[in-house]
Design an enzyme around this catalytic site. Structure first.
Site, mmCIF file in Angstrom:
data_model
loop_
_atom_site.group_PDB
_atom_site.id
_atom_site.type_symbol
_atom_site.label_atom_id
_atom_site.label_comp_id
_atom_site.label_asym_id
_atom_site.label_seq_id
_atom_site.Cartn_x
_atom_site.Cartn_y
_atom_site.Cartn_z
ATOM 1 N N THR B 23 35.709 43.716 42.840
ATOM 2 C CA THR B 23 37.127 43.720 41.805
ATOM 3 C C THR B 23 37.170 45.132 41.304
ATOM 4 O OG1 THR B 23 38.424 42.591 40.493
ATOM 5 C CG2 THR B 23 36.289 42.873 39.441
ATOM 6 N N CYS B 29 40.118 43.303 31.299
ATOM 7 C CA CYS B 29 39.545 41.730 31.838
ATOM 8 C C CYS B 29 38.043 41.995 31.882
ATOM 9 C CB CYS B 29 40.028 41.800 33.231
ATOM 10 S SG CYS B 29 41.802 41.853 33.364
ATOM 11 N N HIS B 46 37.415 37.245 37.939
ATOM 12 C CA HIS B 46 38.140 37.921 37.447
ATOM 13 C C HIS B 46 38.872 37.465 36.126
ATOM 14 C CE1 HIS B 46 40.390 42.084 37.699
ATOM 15 N NE2 HIS B 46 40.819 41.688 36.719
#
Lengths: 162, 159
Positions: B23, B29, B46
């Site tokens: 990711t 996040c 995520h």
């Protein structure tokens, strides 16, 4: 350093100690800047709060108070114990006492030199445990995910040793 | 080499040898990464926000978006792959990038929410790279569960 600067320094230590301690309970506590002032004269007690107090014996005499709405202590208990049922009064009492114990330890460890020893008492619970005093006090308010809480440091020693 | 790219709120898992689950540019996040060394399966979610209670419709459409629904969905996916249940957990992200005054610190809230969910599941992070003010690109390998992090300024490092 003048008095205002000492108070600001103490406040920073308190903010860090509370923020780090509350992470243990998976709660984000941020100082929001007097958004809800603590005052012993105001009937804010209507919010159904829990109170804890701890005495500092060495290297100075002082007192640290923690005031939390019951709702916040319940949330902390649910987080830590993964409880689905309502936590008992005993659990809530133990939790706020332990929270204050940790905050006091972190605060003194951060504001005193690393070699300095310190000693404090056992947490006591209930509004009645608060000493009536005209001594210096610094109250710091926090927002714990929408719920307020306060930590109050009482005693000139805080300014002397910070 | 297979590469599975996850976007915001995505989750995925694989036990295909040589696969990398990746990711890009995690800010506030948090990437929750699971690795089962018994079957050599890896999974990642995520997480964008702490709690699904703010938007149950979104949580249904994209459970990986929230810490609570994302972690349980990822665990379910690992189970589908035949996970032994003995998983390592690694965490990355949770930076405070947008607001230097630390008000509404979403990164910290995401981190605490993730840890709270893991705690409730009797899981804890084996290792973590959290906080600060840098974005992180994260790549998890199915072969050994190692995680390679990268940032344009800091370069590459592993956890």
């Amino acid at each position: 350093m003048n008095n205002a600067e000492l108070r600001e320094k103490l406040k920073t230590h308190i903010i860090n100690a509370v923020s780090e301690s509350m992470e243990m309970f998976f709660v984000d506590a941020e100082h929001m800047g007097e958004y809800l002032d603590y005052s012993e004269g105001i009937d804010w007690i209507n919010m159904d709060a829990l109170y804890a107090e701890i005495l500092i014996f060495f290297p100075f005499s002082g007192e640290l108070r923690l005031i939390m709405p019951r709702q916040l202590v319940v949330t902390m208990a649910e987080n830590v114990y993964s409880m689905e049922e309502e936590p008992s009064e005993q659990i809530l009492d133990d939790l706020i006492a332990e929270t204050l114990n940790v905050i006091a330890g972190r605060l003194l460890a951060s504001m005193l030199p690393p070699s300095e020893r310190f000693k404090f008492g056992l947490p006591e619970l209930g509004e009645d445990s608060f000493l009536e005093t005209d001594a210096f006090s610094e109250a710091v308010d926090f927002d714990a995910e929408g719920i307020p809480l306060w930590v109050v440091a009482c005693g000139e020693g805080f300014l002397e040793y910070v | 080499m297979n590469e599975i790219i996850l976007g915001l709120g995505d989750y995925g898992a694989s036990k295909t040898p040589g696969t990398i689950i990746k990711t890009y540019a995690l800010g506030s996040c948090v990437a929750v990464m699971l690795y089962d060394p018994v079957i050599q399966a890896a999974g990642m979610v995520h997480v964008v926000l702490p709690d699904s209670s703010i938007d149950s419709k979104k949580a249904q459409q994209k459970p990986g978006y929230f810490a609570d629904t994302g972690i349980s969905s990822l665990l379910a996916l690992m189970e589908q792959l035949g996970s032994s249940g003995q998983v390592w957990v690694k965490l990355a992200g949770g930076a405070q990038i947008a607001d230097p005054n630390f008000r509404f610190n979403v990164g910290k809230r995401n981190t605490l929410a993730v840890k709270k969910c893991l705690w409730a599941l009797r899981l804890g992070a084996l290792t973590e790279d959290l906080g600060g003010d840098l974005s992180r690109t994260v790549a998890l390998r199915t072969d050994d569960g190692m995680v390679v992090l990268s940032n344009p300024k800091k370069g590459e490092w592993m956890i």
